[in-house]
Design a protein around this motif. Structure first.
Motif, PDB file in Angstrom:
ATOM      1  N   ALA A 262       0.584  -1.261  -0.140  1.00  0.00           N
ATOM      2  CA  ALA A 262       0.369  -0.320  -0.141  1.00  0.00           C
ATOM      3  C   ALA A 262       0.574   1.437  -0.381  1.00  0.00           C
ATOM      4  CB  ALA A 262      -1.234   0.230   1.009  1.00  0.00           C
ATOM      5  N   GLN A 263       1.861   1.378   0.872  1.00  0.00           N
ATOM      6  CA  GLN A 263       3.367   2.146   0.946  1.00  0.00           C
ATOM      7  C   GLN A 263       3.769   2.549  -0.174  1.00  0.00           C
ATOM      8  OE1 GLN A 263       3.234   5.617   1.061  1.00  0.00           O
ATOM      9  NE2 GLN A 263       3.407   5.451   3.238  1.00  0.00           N
ATOM     10  N   GLU A 264       3.623   3.538  -1.108  1.00  0.00           N
ATOM     11  CA  GLU A 264       4.390   3.020  -2.319  1.00  0.00           C
ATOM     12  C   GLU A 264       6.150   3.377  -2.193  1.00  0.00           C
ATOM     13  OE1 GLU A 264       3.182   5.512  -5.217  1.00  0.00           O
ATOM     14  OE2 GLU A 264       0.879   5.346  -4.963  1.00  0.00           O
ATOM     15  N   THR A 265       6.203   4.238  -1.287  1.00  0.00           N
ATOM     16  CA  THR A 265       7.971   3.695  -0.559  1.00  0.00           C
ATOM     17  C   THR A 265       8.585   2.564  -0.619  1.00  0.00           C
ATOM     18  OG1 THR A 265       7.468   4.478   1.732  1.00  0.00           O
ATOM     19  CG2 THR A 265       7.639   6.373  -0.281  1.00  0.00           C
ATOM     20  N   ASN A 266       7.710   1.745   0.058  1.00  0.00           N
ATOM     21  CA  ASN A 266       8.142   0.492   0.148  1.00  0.00           C
ATOM     22  C   ASN A 266       8.000  -0.310  -1.152  1.00  0.00           C
ATOM     23  OD1 ASN A 266       8.610   0.837   2.950  1.00  0.00           O
ATOM     24  ND2 ASN A 266       6.590   0.470   3.545  1.00  0.00           N
ATOM     25  N   TYR A 267       7.718  -0.195  -2.095  1.00  0.00           N
ATOM     26  CA  TYR A 267       7.627  -1.326  -2.901  1.00  0.00           C
ATOM     27  C   TYR A 267       8.278  -1.519  -3.962  1.00  0.00           C
ATOM     28  CZ  TYR A 267       7.001  -2.455  -8.692  1.00  0.00           C
ATOM     29  OH  TYR A 267       5.804  -2.657  -9.216  1.00  0.00           O
ATOM     30  N   LEU A 268      10.038  -0.395  -3.609  1.00  0.00           N
ATOM     31  CA  LEU A 268      11.072  -1.345  -4.858  1.00  0.00           C
ATOM     32  C   LEU A 268      11.570  -2.259  -3.880  1.00  0.00           C
ATOM     33  CD1 LEU A 268      12.029   1.049  -6.375  1.00  0.00           C
ATOM     34  CD2 LEU A 268      11.043   0.010  -7.258  1.00  0.00           C
ATOM     35  N   LYS A 269      11.762  -2.058  -2.304  1.00  0.00           N
ATOM     36  CA  LYS A 269      12.120  -2.556  -1.790  1.00  0.00           C
ATOM     37  C   LYS A 269      11.493  -4.215  -1.035  1.00  0.00           C
ATOM     38  CE  LYS A 269      13.187  -3.244   3.939  1.00  0.00           C
ATOM     39  NZ  LYS A 269      12.876  -2.719   5.295  1.00  0.00           N
ATOM     40  N   VAL A 270      10.137  -4.660  -1.635  1.00  0.00           N
ATOM     41  CA  VAL A 270       9.445  -5.707  -1.864  1.00  0.00           C
ATOM     42  C   VAL A 270       9.719  -6.491  -2.399  1.00  0.00           C
ATOM     43  CG1 VAL A 270       7.620  -6.584  -1.286  1.00  0.00           C
ATOM     44  CG2 VAL A 270       8.118  -4.998   0.701  1.00  0.00           C
ATOM     45  N   LYS A 271       9.580  -5.686  -3.757  1.00  0.00           N
ATOM     46  CA  LYS A 271       9.560  -6.516  -5.021  1.00  0.00           C
ATOM     47  C   LYS A 271      10.968  -6.737  -5.091  1.00  0.00           C
ATOM     48  CE  LYS A 271       8.808  -5.132 -10.343  1.00  0.00           C
ATOM     49  NZ  LYS A 271       8.317  -6.677 -10.570  1.00  0.00           N
ATOM     50  N   GLU A 272      11.940  -6.624  -4.839  1.00  0.00           N
ATOM     51  CA  GLU A 272      13.366  -6.788  -4.716  1.00  0.00           C
ATOM     52  C   GLU A 272      13.437  -7.963  -3.929  1.00  0.00           C
ATOM     53  OE1 GLU A 272      17.536  -6.956  -6.737  1.00  0.00           O
ATOM     54  OE2 GLU A 272      15.646  -6.013  -6.864  1.00  0.00           O
ATOM     55  N   ALA A 273      12.816  -7.817  -2.696  1.00  0.00           N
ATOM     56  CA  ALA A 273      13.242  -8.925  -2.497  1.00  0.00           C
ATOM     57  C   ALA A 273      12.826 -10.165  -2.361  1.00  0.00           C
ATOM     58  CB  ALA A 273      12.494  -8.334  -0.123  1.00  0.00           C
ATOM     59  N   LEU A 274      11.393 -10.074  -3.166  1.00  0.00           N
ATOM     60  CA  LEU A 274      10.865 -11.760  -4.302  1.00  0.00           C
ATOM     61  C   LEU A 274      10.957 -11.699  -4.913  1.00  0.00           C
ATOM     62  CD1 LEU A 274       7.605 -10.145  -2.121  1.00  0.00           C
ATOM     63  CD2 LEU A 274       9.241 -12.227  -1.699  1.00  0.00           C
ATOM     64  N   LYS A 275      11.829 -10.833  -5.496  1.00  0.00           N
ATOM     65  CA  LYS A 275      12.363 -11.246  -7.381  1.00  0.00           C
ATOM     66  C   LYS A 275      12.581 -12.678  -7.318  1.00  0.00           C
ATOM     67  CE  LYS A 275      17.152 -10.211  -7.467  1.00  0.00           C
ATOM     68  NZ  LYS A 275      18.067  -8.997  -8.049  1.00  0.00           N
ATOM     69  N   ASP A 276      12.774 -13.896  -6.874  1.00  0.00           N
ATOM     70  CA  ASP A 276      13.039 -14.978  -7.149  1.00  0.00           C
ATOM     71  C   ASP A 276      12.114 -15.846  -7.066  1.00  0.00           C
ATOM     72  OD1 ASP A 276      13.362 -14.705  -4.065  1.00  0.00           O
ATOM     73  OD2 ASP A 276      14.235 -16.452  -4.350  1.00  0.00           O
ATOM     74  N   LEU A 277      11.013 -15.613  -6.224  1.00  0.00           N
ATOM     75  CA  LEU A 277       9.802 -16.012  -6.105  1.00  0.00           C
ATOM     76  C   LEU A 277       8.583 -15.475  -7.107  1.00  0.00           C
ATOM     77  CD1 LEU A 277       9.278 -16.414  -2.431  1.00  0.00           C
ATOM     78  CD2 LEU A 277      10.521 -17.990  -3.475  1.00  0.00           C
ATOM     79  N   PRO A 278       7.777 -16.461  -7.645  1.00  0.00           N
ATOM     80  CA  PRO A 278       6.406 -16.016  -8.814  1.00  0.00           C
ATOM     81  C   PRO A 278       5.663 -15.549  -8.477  1.00  0.00           C
ATOM     82  CG  PRO A 278       6.638 -18.229  -8.605  1.00  0.00           C
ATOM     83  CD  PRO A 278       7.382 -18.250  -7.640  1.00  0.00           C
ATOM     84  N   ILE A 279       5.964 -14.302  -7.328  1.00  0.00           N
ATOM     85  CA  ILE A 279       5.019 -14.301  -6.378  1.00  0.00           C
ATOM     86  C   ILE A 279       4.359 -11.906  -7.566  1.00  0.00           C
ATOM     87  CG2 ILE A 279       4.396 -12.620  -4.326  1.00  0.00           C
ATOM     88  CD1 ILE A 279       5.856 -14.974  -3.324  1.00  0.00           C
ATOM     89  N   LYS A 280       3.494 -11.758  -7.779  1.00  0.00           N
ATOM     90  CA  LYS A 280       3.290 -10.899  -8.499  1.00  0.00           C
ATOM     91  C   LYS A 280       3.287  -9.699  -7.210  1.00  0.00           C
ATOM     92  CE  LYS A 280       0.063 -12.398 -12.060  1.00  0.00           C
ATOM     93  NZ  LYS A 280      -0.255 -14.273 -11.179  1.00  0.00           N
ATOM     94  N   VAL A 281       3.985  -8.899  -7.782  1.00  0.00           N
ATOM     95  CA  VAL A 281       4.212  -7.196  -6.735  1.00  0.00           C
ATOM     96  C   VAL A 281       3.524  -5.900  -7.295  1.00  0.00           C
ATOM     97  CG1 VAL A 281       5.599  -6.458  -4.661  1.00  0.00           C
ATOM     98  CG2 VAL A 281       6.332  -8.472  -5.697  1.00  0.00           C
ATOM     99  N   TRP A 282       2.511  -5.582  -6.447  1.00  0.00           N
ATOM    100  CA  TRP A 282       1.694  -4.524  -7.097  1.00  0.00           C
ATOM    101  C   TRP A 282       2.011  -3.313  -5.801  1.00  0.00           C
ATOM    102  CZ3 TRP A 282      -3.120  -7.754  -8.811  1.00  0.00           C
ATOM    103  CH2 TRP A 282      -3.259  -8.381  -9.916  1.00  0.00           C
ATOM    104  N   CYS A 283       1.348  -2.065  -6.306  1.00  0.00           N
ATOM    105  CA  CYS A 283       2.018  -1.105  -5.051  1.00  0.00           C
ATOM    106  C   CYS A 283       0.627  -0.519  -5.683  1.00  0.00           C
ATOM    107  CB  CYS A 283       2.866  -0.267  -6.002  1.00  0.00           C
ATOM    108  SG  CYS A 283       3.183   0.855  -4.956  1.00  0.00           S
ATOM    109  N   GLY A 284      -0.284  -0.085  -4.338  1.00  0.00           N
ATOM    110  CA  GLY A 284      -1.124   1.231  -4.151  1.00  0.00           C
ATOM    111  C   GLY A 284      -2.495   0.839  -3.692  1.00  0.00           C
ATOM    112  N   ALA A 285      -3.241   1.688  -3.385  1.00  0.00           N
ATOM    113  CA  ALA A 285      -4.504   1.628  -2.498  1.00  0.00           C
ATOM    114  C   ALA A 285      -5.887   1.389  -4.222  1.00  0.00           C
ATOM    115  CB  ALA A 285      -4.877   3.092  -2.377  1.00  0.00           C
ATOM    116  N   GLU A 286      -5.245   1.926  -5.475  1.00  0.00           N
ATOM    117  CA  GLU A 286      -5.876   1.102  -5.940  1.00  0.00           C
ATOM    118  C   GLU A 286      -5.675  -0.477  -6.582  1.00  0.00           C
ATOM    119  OE1 GLU A 286      -5.997   3.894  -9.594  1.00  0.00           O
ATOM    120  OE2 GLU A 286      -6.114   5.556  -8.799  1.00  0.00           O
ATOM    121  N   ALA A 287      -4.381  -0.532  -6.654  1.00  0.00           N
ATOM    122  CA  ALA A 287      -4.250  -2.250  -6.724  1.00  0.00           C
ATOM    123  C   ALA A 287      -4.605  -3.119  -6.055  1.00  0.00           C
ATOM    124  CB  ALA A 287      -2.636  -2.517  -6.541  1.00  0.00           C
ATOM    125  N   ILE A 288      -4.825  -2.949  -4.658  1.00  0.00           N
ATOM    126  CA  ILE A 288      -5.767  -2.878  -3.826  1.00  0.00           C
ATOM    127  C   ILE A 288      -6.957  -3.167  -3.996  1.00  0.00           C
ATOM    128  CG2 ILE A 288      -6.699  -3.603  -1.666  1.00  0.00           C
ATOM    129  CD1 ILE A 288      -3.968  -1.749  -0.537  1.00  0.00           C
TER     130      ILE A 288
END
Length: 383
Positions: free
Chosen positions: A59-85
């Motif tokens: 939800a917090q866009e400033t955390n998006y890149l951190k989460v996306k990078e940490a999960l890049k080795d897994l087949p998980i879609k990482v989205w960002c923001g209230a509209e994405a929820i």
């Protein structure tokens, strides 16, 4: 048996982490398909790596890149923001949406899930406080089922399963919080550390403060009014410090049904995720010889927030929305040492008095009211 695929909105909060604990212990029947978090990126990453959801939304866009990078080795879609929820909850594969986001933020994604005809496990009481009439109308329109997760509303729901008799009265229990027997003089010097020590429940900071001010019980009264289609005067708050009886329903012959259990949120969570089929567990059981059950009337002189809630739902329109917005600002200010405990209700009352009244608000009216009320309440902090 096919697994039920669960979307947990607010997986890093108190309800969300306990819901994942239920899923962890019932992997053969439950699956975390979607999880969302806001500020606690590290925990969100840890949860994603354990449960391997299909989608993670930050939800917090400033955390998006951190989460996306940490999960890049897994087949998980990482989205960002209230509209994405709000978009994610409409995914066809999702069976149940557990709305455990804190505050007003839960309204739009809950409405989105309702419009997709999802089963809603409702743990975000503010959704019904802000726009209860709209939410219930939408649920009926789209044939969406709402199963309450709050311990009190789950108790009422359980008391009504199989009942065809009309409700005469709902007896909504309250622990009374940490200041049940604190004098008004001593309440003037309450610290946030004291207010965050709830005697029975482990909850997030915002809900814990709401419990200490009795605003939480006011919100639950409004929620019960919409969930169970009853008048506010049919809902009586009963202070029950032991939190063993989670709520009661009185019928027209004077008979009362009560739901009892240990104060553990995993019980109503598992009841909702099991779609009212009880999931076995090894949690502690109630010891009837080890508890003395006591009951008191709420003291609305020391805790005026409960009165504000009854007044707000009686007036209706956008007033409960104002109540919620002002309370969120006040609680946040208290937690950041910008407002005293006793000034929380003062800020709320001043905000309610000043906000324009809309008798039949639409969704955009609620959004505008929320923003305007927050702005006004925040301006009071600077005076």
């Amino acid at each position: 048996m096919n697994k039920k695929r669960i979307a947990i909105l607010g997986s890093t909060g108190s309800i969300g982490t306990q819901a994942l604990d239920v899923i962890r212990n019932n992997k053969e029947t439950l699956e975390a398909y979607l999880i969302t978090g806001r500020n606690n990126a590290d925990l969100l990453i840890e949860q994603a790596r354990e449960f391997h959801p299909e989608v993670v939304v930050v939800a917090q866009e400033t955390n998006y890149l951190k989460v996306k990078e940490a999960l890049k080795d897994l087949p998980i879609k990482v989205w960002c923001g209230a509209e994405a929820i709000a978009e994610a909850v409409t995914i066809d594969e999702i069976d149940i949406v557990l709305t455990a986001m804190v505050g007003y933020a839960g309204l739009v994604p809950t409405l989105s899930a309702i419009k997709s005809g999802k089963i809603i496990a409702l743990a975000n009481k503010e959704t019904l406080v802000v726009a209860g009439e709209l939410v219930i109308k939408e649920a009926r329109k789209y044939n969406a089922t709402i199963i309450p997760v709050d311990s009190e509303h789950s108790a009422i729901f359980q008391c009504l399963v199989g009942e065809f008799n009309p409700i005469e009265k709902i007896l909504l229990t309250a622990s009374g919080g940490p200041f049940l027997h604190t004098s008004k003089q001593d309440m003037a010097v309450i610290t946030k550390e004291q207010a965050l020590k709830h005697p029975n429940w482990t909850m997030g900071a915002k809900v814990t403060i709401d419990s200490a001010t009795l605003m939480n019980k006011g919100f639950e009264m409004i929620e019960a009014r919409w969930l169970f289609d009853c008048r506010p005067e049919q809902i009586q708050v009963v202070v029950h410090p032991e939190s063993i009886i989670h709520s009661m329903v009185q019928f027209q012959d004077g008979s009362i049904k009560a739901q009892l259990g240990i104060p553990d949120m995993r019980l109503p969570i598992s009841y909702a995720l099991g779609l009212t089929k009880r999931i076995s567990n090894d949690y502690p059981r109630v010891d009837f010889f080890g508890h003395k059950l006591t009951f008191f009337e709420p003291d609305t002189t020391r805790f005026p927030n409960l009165t504000f809630a009854y007044d707000a739902i009686a007036k209706g329109g956008n007033t409960p929305c104002v109540l919620n917005a002002a309370n969120e600002v006040a609680v946040d200010a208290f937690l950041h040492d910008k407002l005293s405990f006793c000034d929380i209700p003062n800020l709320i009352e001043k905000t309610i008095d000043q906000m324009p009244y809309i008798i039949n608000p639409k969704l955009q009216d609620f959004m505008n009211t929320d923003q305007e009320s927050r702005a006004f309440a925040t301006s009071l902090l600077r005076k």
